[in-house]
Design a protein around this motif. Structure first.
Motif, PDB file in Angstrom:
ATOM      1  N   ALA A  39       0.871  -1.338   0.211  1.00 40.94           N
ATOM      2  CA  ALA A  39      -0.055  -0.047  -0.072  1.00 40.94           C
ATOM      3  C   ALA A  39       1.120   1.283  -0.014  1.00 40.94           C
ATOM      4  CB  ALA A  39      -0.932  -0.008   1.103  1.00 40.94           C
ATOM      5  N   GLU A  40       1.866   1.311   0.628  1.00 42.07           N
ATOM      6  CA  GLU A  40       2.866   2.380   0.874  1.00 42.07           C
ATOM      7  C   GLU A  40       3.379   2.528  -0.345  1.00 42.07           C
ATOM      8  OE1 GLU A  40       4.945   5.663   1.849  1.00 42.07           O
ATOM      9  OE2 GLU A  40       3.143   4.749   3.038  1.00 42.07           O
ATOM     10  N   GLY A  41       3.956   1.390  -1.416  1.00 43.23           N
ATOM     11  CA  GLY A  41       4.675   1.697  -2.616  1.00 43.23           C
ATOM     12  C   GLY A  41       3.537   2.439  -3.329  1.00 43.23           C
ATOM     13  N   TYR A  42       2.391   1.924  -3.494  1.00 48.62           N
ATOM     14  CA  TYR A  42       1.384   2.661  -4.396  1.00 48.62           C
ATOM     15  C   TYR A  42       1.261   4.105  -3.817  1.00 48.62           C
ATOM     16  CZ  TYR A  42       0.079  -1.645  -6.992  1.00 48.62           C
ATOM     17  OH  TYR A  42       0.292  -2.644  -7.681  1.00 48.62           O
ATOM     18  N   ARG A  43       1.181   4.462  -2.662  1.00 45.25           N
ATOM     19  CA  ARG A  43       1.017   5.824  -2.248  1.00 45.25           C
ATOM     20  C   ARG A  43       2.023   6.758  -2.600  1.00 45.25           C
ATOM     21  NH1 ARG A  43      -1.380   3.569   2.351  1.00 45.25           N
ATOM     22  NH2 ARG A  43       0.602   3.316   3.459  1.00 45.25           N
ATOM     23  N   ARG A  44       3.422   6.146  -2.968  1.00 49.50           N
ATOM     24  CA  ARG A  44       4.486   6.756  -3.110  1.00 49.50           C
ATOM     25  C   ARG A  44       4.541   7.118  -4.870  1.00 49.50           C
ATOM     26  NH1 ARG A  44       9.593   5.204   0.484  1.00 49.50           N
ATOM     27  NH2 ARG A  44       8.508   5.004   2.317  1.00 49.50           N
ATOM     28  N   ARG A  53      -1.005   3.606 -14.362  1.00 49.96           N
ATOM     29  CA  ARG A  53      -1.226   2.361 -13.801  1.00 49.96           C
ATOM     30  C   ARG A  53      -2.781   2.083 -13.500  1.00 49.96           C
ATOM     31  NH1 ARG A  53      -2.649  -1.879 -12.358  1.00 49.96           N
ATOM     32  NH2 ARG A  53      -1.690  -3.364 -10.839  1.00 49.96           N
ATOM     33  N   PHE A  54      -3.601   3.230 -13.055  1.00 46.26           N
ATOM     34  CA  PHE A  54      -4.951   2.928 -12.826  1.00 46.26           C
ATOM     35  C   PHE A  54      -6.015   3.550 -13.611  1.00 46.26           C
ATOM     36  CE2 PHE A  54      -2.693   2.289  -8.812  1.00 46.26           C
ATOM     37  CZ  PHE A  54      -3.143   1.171  -8.379  1.00 46.26           C
ATOM     38  N   TRP A  55      -5.439   4.503 -14.618  1.00 46.15           N
ATOM     39  CA  TRP A  55      -6.340   4.843 -15.676  1.00 46.15           C
ATOM     40  C   TRP A  55      -7.242   5.949 -15.219  1.00 46.15           C
ATOM     41  CZ3 TRP A  55      -7.203   0.403 -19.738  1.00 46.15           C
ATOM     42  CH2 TRP A  55      -5.937  -0.158 -20.038  1.00 46.15           C
ATOM     43  N   VAL A  56      -7.069   6.338 -13.889  1.00 47.45           N
ATOM     44  CA  VAL A  56      -8.189   7.469 -13.233  1.00 47.45           C
ATOM     45  C   VAL A  56      -7.162   8.526 -12.512  1.00 47.45           C
ATOM     46  CG1 VAL A  56     -10.049   5.867 -12.834  1.00 47.45           C
ATOM     47  CG2 VAL A  56      -7.966   6.055 -11.186  1.00 47.45           C
ATOM     48  N   ARG A  57      -7.856   9.637 -12.515  1.00 51.47           N
ATOM     49  CA  ARG A  57      -6.811  10.893 -11.900  1.00 51.47           C
ATOM     50  C   ARG A  57      -7.314  11.232 -10.525  1.00 51.47           C
ATOM     51  NH1 ARG A  57      -3.229  12.580 -15.034  1.00 51.47           N
ATOM     52  NH2 ARG A  57      -3.342  12.345 -17.564  1.00 51.47           N
ATOM     53  N   THR A  58      -8.518  10.678 -10.079  1.00 53.89           N
ATOM     54  CA  THR A  58      -9.250  10.959  -9.057  1.00 53.89           C
ATOM     55  C   THR A  58      -9.790   9.736  -8.134  1.00 53.89           C
ATOM     56  OG1 THR A  58     -11.669  11.184  -9.940  1.00 53.89           O
ATOM     57  CG2 THR A  58     -10.184  13.134  -9.732  1.00 53.89           C
ATOM     58  N   GLY A  59      -9.933   9.988  -6.901  1.00 51.67           N
ATOM     59  CA  GLY A  59     -10.432   8.876  -6.152  1.00 51.67           C
ATOM     60  C   GLY A  59      -9.379   8.118  -5.225  1.00 51.67           C
ATOM     61  N   GLU A  60      -9.797   6.860  -4.479  1.00 55.38           N
ATOM     62  CA  GLU A  60      -8.667   6.095  -3.952  1.00 55.38           C
ATOM     63  C   GLU A  60      -7.588   5.602  -4.696  1.00 55.38           C
ATOM     64  OE1 GLU A  60      -8.845   3.189   0.008  1.00 55.38           O
ATOM     65  OE2 GLU A  60     -10.565   3.333  -1.182  1.00 55.38           O
ATOM     66  N   LEU A  61      -6.616   5.577  -4.363  1.00 53.96           N
ATOM     67  CA  LEU A  61      -5.345   5.168  -5.176  1.00 53.96           C
ATOM     68  C   LEU A  61      -5.533   3.452  -5.012  1.00 53.96           C
ATOM     69  CD1 LEU A  61      -2.854   5.096  -6.901  1.00 53.96           C
ATOM     70  CD2 LEU A  61      -1.607   5.287  -4.792  1.00 53.96           C
ATOM     71  N   ILE A  62      -5.641   2.910  -3.973  1.00 57.87           N
ATOM     72  CA  ILE A  62      -5.670   1.438  -4.045  1.00 57.87           C
ATOM     73  C   ILE A  62      -6.386   1.251  -2.559  1.00 57.87           C
ATOM     74  CG2 ILE A  62      -3.348   1.213  -2.666  1.00 57.87           C
ATOM     75  CD1 ILE A  62      -3.053  -1.325  -3.984  1.00 57.87           C
ATOM     76  N   GLY A  63      -7.383   0.409  -2.651  1.00 51.97           N
ATOM     77  CA  GLY A  63      -8.099   0.278  -1.520  1.00 51.97           C
ATOM     78  C   GLY A  63      -7.943  -1.185  -0.829  1.00 51.97           C
ATOM     79  N   GLU A  64      -8.753  -1.498   0.091  1.00 52.20           N
ATOM     80  CA  GLU A  64      -8.789  -2.917   0.940  1.00 52.20           C
ATOM     81  C   GLU A  64      -8.996  -3.985  -0.069  1.00 52.20           C
ATOM     82  OE1 GLU A  64      -7.400  -2.991   3.831  1.00 52.20           O
ATOM     83  OE2 GLU A  64      -7.013  -1.011   3.588  1.00 52.20           O
ATOM     84  N   LEU A  84      13.113  -5.936  -4.245  1.00 48.32           N
ATOM     85  CA  LEU A  84      13.360  -4.942  -2.823  1.00 48.32           C
ATOM     86  C   LEU A  84      14.834  -4.684  -2.733  1.00 48.32           C
ATOM     87  CD1 LEU A  84      11.330  -7.685  -0.423  1.00 48.32           C
ATOM     88  CD2 LEU A  84      10.441  -5.289  -1.555  1.00 48.32           C
ATOM     89  N   ASP A  85      15.001  -3.508  -2.350  1.00 40.12           N
ATOM     90  CA  ASP A  85      16.394  -2.984  -1.866  1.00 40.12           C
ATOM     91  C   ASP A  85      16.683  -3.403  -0.549  1.00 40.12           C
ATOM     92  OD1 ASP A  85      18.680  -1.910  -1.382  1.00 40.12           O
ATOM     93  OD2 ASP A  85      17.988   0.351  -2.124  1.00 40.12           O
ATOM     94  N   PRO A  86      17.422  -4.139  -0.123  1.00 40.14           N
ATOM     95  CA  PRO A  86      17.567  -4.599   1.238  1.00 40.14           C
ATOM     96  C   PRO A  86      17.862  -3.626   2.157  1.00 40.14           C
ATOM     97  CG  PRO A  86      18.662  -6.248  -0.151  1.00 40.14           C
ATOM     98  CD  PRO A  86      18.166  -5.007  -1.015  1.00 40.14           C
ATOM     99  N   ALA A  87      18.538  -2.423   1.520  1.00 39.75           N
ATOM    100  CA  ALA A  87      18.760  -1.245   2.404  1.00 39.75           C
ATOM    101  C   ALA A  87      17.834  -0.430   2.917  1.00 39.75           C
ATOM    102  CB  ALA A  87      19.769  -0.180   1.533  1.00 39.75           C
ATOM    103  N   ARG A  88      16.634  -0.664   2.115  1.00 38.14           N
ATOM    104  CA  ARG A  88      15.223   0.017   2.424  1.00 38.14           C
ATOM    105  C   ARG A  88      14.014  -0.939   2.428  1.00 38.14           C
ATOM    106  NH1 ARG A  88      13.472   3.062  -3.180  1.00 38.14           N
ATOM    107  NH2 ARG A  88      15.110   1.961  -4.660  1.00 38.14           N
ATOM    108  N   ASP A  89      14.202  -2.169   2.511  1.00 42.10           N
ATOM    109  CA  ASP A  89      13.247  -2.968   2.293  1.00 42.10           C
ATOM    110  C   ASP A  89      11.858  -2.537   1.603  1.00 42.10           C
ATOM    111  OD1 ASP A  89      12.465  -5.666   3.121  1.00 42.10           O
ATOM    112  OD2 ASP A  89      11.668  -5.026   4.992  1.00 42.10           O
ATOM    113  N   PHE A  90      10.616  -2.516   2.312  1.00 43.54           N
ATOM    114  CA  PHE A  90       9.549  -2.165   1.667  1.00 43.54           C
ATOM    115  C   PHE A  90       9.478  -0.940   1.874  1.00 43.54           C
ATOM    116  CE2 PHE A  90       8.154  -6.396   2.662  1.00 43.54           C
ATOM    117  CZ  PHE A  90       7.489  -6.711   1.454  1.00 43.54           C
ATOM    118  N   PRO A  91       8.716  -0.056   0.787  1.00 46.80           N
ATOM    119  CA  PRO A  91       7.843  -0.667  -0.363  1.00 46.80           C
ATOM    120  C   PRO A  91       8.614  -1.151  -1.341  1.00 46.80           C
ATOM    121  CG  PRO A  91       7.911   1.795  -0.440  1.00 46.80           C
ATOM    122  CD  PRO A  91       8.811   1.450   0.794  1.00 46.80           C
ATOM    123  N   GLY A  92       9.959  -1.382  -1.387  1.00 47.68           N
ATOM    124  CA  GLY A  92      10.650  -1.621  -2.621  1.00 47.68           C
ATOM    125  C   GLY A  92      10.856  -1.211  -3.616  1.00 47.68           C
TER     126      GLY A  92
END
Length: 205
Positions: A39-44, A53-64, A84-92
């Motif tokens: 989830a953090e990766g998509y937020r970034r 990626r999602f073809w929309v410009r508004t609304g929630e990026l990635i939901g439950e 994954l970069d081991p130095a930073r791990d998630f969000p990869g």
């Protein structure tokens, strides 16, 4: 050669390798325990990358519900892999998934997302190769991918990795023949893909 180091160790579905610039990375499948990181990766993602990626410009990026679908363990029919970069791990640095088609079990849909700051480092070709071999090990013979025509970078990359393009009036549809490596162009991303397939094939097939 693109600088890819043929170093591969598979341990509980974990691959250790390096990007073309020498950065050590780990490639592993994701599951429910990686929910917050995904989830953090998509937020970034930047607004433009989110749209591509999602073809929309508004609304929630990635939901439950989307997270549930992405991370549901379904051996043989769906998998999601991350670099994954081991130095930073998630969000990869990026993630890609494949879903087997219910209508055609020989075909699976492939999708890939790479963080903005990690693009043009060979992450996409690495993820395509891992998903390619993973899907083939479960009997998938074809990949299909979709992108908007204005996403010229994705269009070029898909063609350069050997996919055939088709326009349906709204989106561009790309198809890879996973059994015919001769369709992979011997240049650019095609070279990187072919090298990654050779690097991992002994471990994943």
């Amino acid at each position: 050669m693109t600088g890819v180091v043929p170093l591969c160790v598979m341990e509980e579905k974990r691959l250790e390798t390096e990007l073309a610039d020498g950065l050590p990375v780990q490639v592993r499948p994701l599951g429910p325990d990686t929910r917050d990181g995904l989830a953090e990766g998509y937020r970034r993602l930047s607004p433009d990358s989110r749209y591509q990626r999602f073809w929309v410009r508004t609304g929630e990026l990635i939901g439950e519900r989307m997270l549930d679908r992405l991370l549901e363990v379904d051996p043989g029919d769906h998998a999601i892999w991350a670099v994954l970069d081991p130095a930073r791990d998630f969000p990869g640095v990026g993630a890609a998934s494949w879903w087997r088609s219910e209508k055609d079990p020989d075909e699976a849909e492939f999708s890939c997302t790479v963080l903005d700051e990690d693009q043009r480092r060979g992450v996409g070709s690495l993820l395509l190769a891992v998903c390619w071999l993973d899907a083939m090990s479960h009997g998938v013979r074809k990949f299909v991918g979709y992108t908007m025509p204005e996403n010229v970078g994705a269009v070029r990359w898909m063609r350069d990795t050997g996919a055939e393009a088709e326009w349906d009036g709204y989106k561009v549809i790309f198809r890879w023949d996973l059994e015919d490596l001769d369709t992979i162009p011997p240049a650019g991303p095609g070279i990187a893909l072919a090298e990654r397939l050779a690097e991992f094939s002994g471990e994943m097939l």
